[in-house]
Design an enzyme around this catalytic site. Sequence first.
Site, mmCIF file in Angstrom:
data_model
loop_
_atom_site.group_PDB
_atom_site.id
_atom_site.type_symbol
_atom_site.label_atom_id
_atom_site.label_comp_id
_atom_site.label_asym_id
_atom_site.label_seq_id
_atom_site.Cartn_x
_atom_site.Cartn_y
_atom_site.Cartn_z
ATOM 1 N N HIS A 62 0.495 8.736 -8.800
ATOM 2 C CA HIS A 62 0.723 9.863 -9.696
ATOM 3 C C HIS A 62 1.805 10.812 -9.194
ATOM 4 O O HIS A 62 1.949 10.999 -7.994
ATOM 5 C CB HIS A 62 -0.560 10.689 -9.844
ATOM 6 C CG HIS A 62 -1.748 9.891 -10.241
ATOM 7 N ND1 HIS A 62 -2.993 10.127 -9.715
ATOM 8 C CD2 HIS A 62 -1.903 8.851 -11.093
ATOM 9 C CE1 HIS A 62 -3.865 9.288 -10.242
ATOM 10 N NE2 HIS A 62 -3.227 8.490 -11.067
ATOM 11 N N LYS A 72 2.209 18.117 -2.247
ATOM 12 C CA LYS A 72 0.773 17.968 -1.976
ATOM 13 C C LYS A 72 0.569 17.873 -0.468
ATOM 14 O O LYS A 72 1.378 17.283 0.236
ATOM 15 C CB LYS A 72 0.214 16.697 -2.611
ATOM 16 C CG LYS A 72 0.228 16.691 -4.123
ATOM 17 C CD LYS A 72 -0.342 15.386 -4.650
ATOM 18 C CE LYS A 72 -0.328 15.359 -6.168
ATOM 19 N NZ LYS A 72 -0.822 14.075 -6.684
ATOM 20 N N TYR A 132 -6.930 18.663 -1.307
ATOM 21 C CA TYR A 132 -5.482 18.764 -1.237
ATOM 22 C C TYR A 132 -4.978 20.037 -1.881
ATOM 23 O O TYR A 132 -5.511 20.513 -2.861
ATOM 24 C CB TYR A 132 -4.812 17.526 -1.830
ATOM 25 C CG TYR A 132 -5.146 17.209 -3.270
ATOM 26 C CD1 TYR A 132 -4.230 17.463 -4.288
ATOM 27 C CD2 TYR A 132 -6.361 16.627 -3.616
ATOM 28 C CE1 TYR A 132 -4.519 17.156 -5.606
ATOM 29 C CE2 TYR A 132 -6.655 16.319 -4.923
ATOM 30 C CZ TYR A 132 -5.725 16.581 -5.921
ATOM 31 O OH TYR A 132 -6.027 16.277 -7.229
ATOM 32 N N ASP A 168 -5.116 4.488 -14.785
ATOM 33 C CA ASP A 168 -4.319 3.996 -13.667
ATOM 34 C C ASP A 168 -4.041 2.493 -13.803
ATOM 35 O O ASP A 168 -2.953 2.030 -13.466
ATOM 36 C CB ASP A 168 -5.004 4.288 -12.330
ATOM 37 C CG ASP A 168 -4.918 5.761 -11.941
ATOM 38 O OD1 ASP A 168 -4.160 6.507 -12.579
ATOM 39 O OD2 ASP A 168 -5.620 6.141 -10.992
#
Length: 183
Positions: A62, A72, A132, A168
Amino acid sequence: MKFTETELSGVYLIDLEPRGDDRGFFSRVFCVNEFGALGLQTDFVQFNTSFSKIKHTLRGMHYQLGAAAEVKVIKCIRGALYDVVLDLRPDSPSFGKWTAAELSAENRRMMYVPRGCAHGFMSLTEDVEMMYFVSAFYDPQQERSVRWNDPAFGITFPHEPALISDKDAAAPDFDRAWHLGEG
């Protein structure tokens, strides 16, 4: 914290430097001064968590485009995961290359993922939780995914996925114009 740049420019593995005694230890997981000294992102707008119940669950790959592109910082806080970063920065010398590392509650290692890179992971144990930081808010219009096993990149995961979301699994193979917002 100890920052080790990977073979992908701007992608870092971050090892904590715990200071301990008989009670346990203390360690920073983020410091504006230490991140800033390397020119890394220091402003984050969200702190997220993800839980994967089943071993070999795959999530990714992603990323977001434009102003929604995110930095991130990934940390596994329960179990273990195989963390993957794919460089999709058009001007990067490592465009199309990927790197990976095991992040676990035991090794306390973190991964720094710069803007323009796709991110994904596979749980290596049951009941994996990761947290995260992200530097931009989620924008569904700017969201993109690359198929986890797109032959253009040759990403290898340690196992075949036991579980993957429909979204996904249906992610397309890489098409430069669509994936990079050029078309």
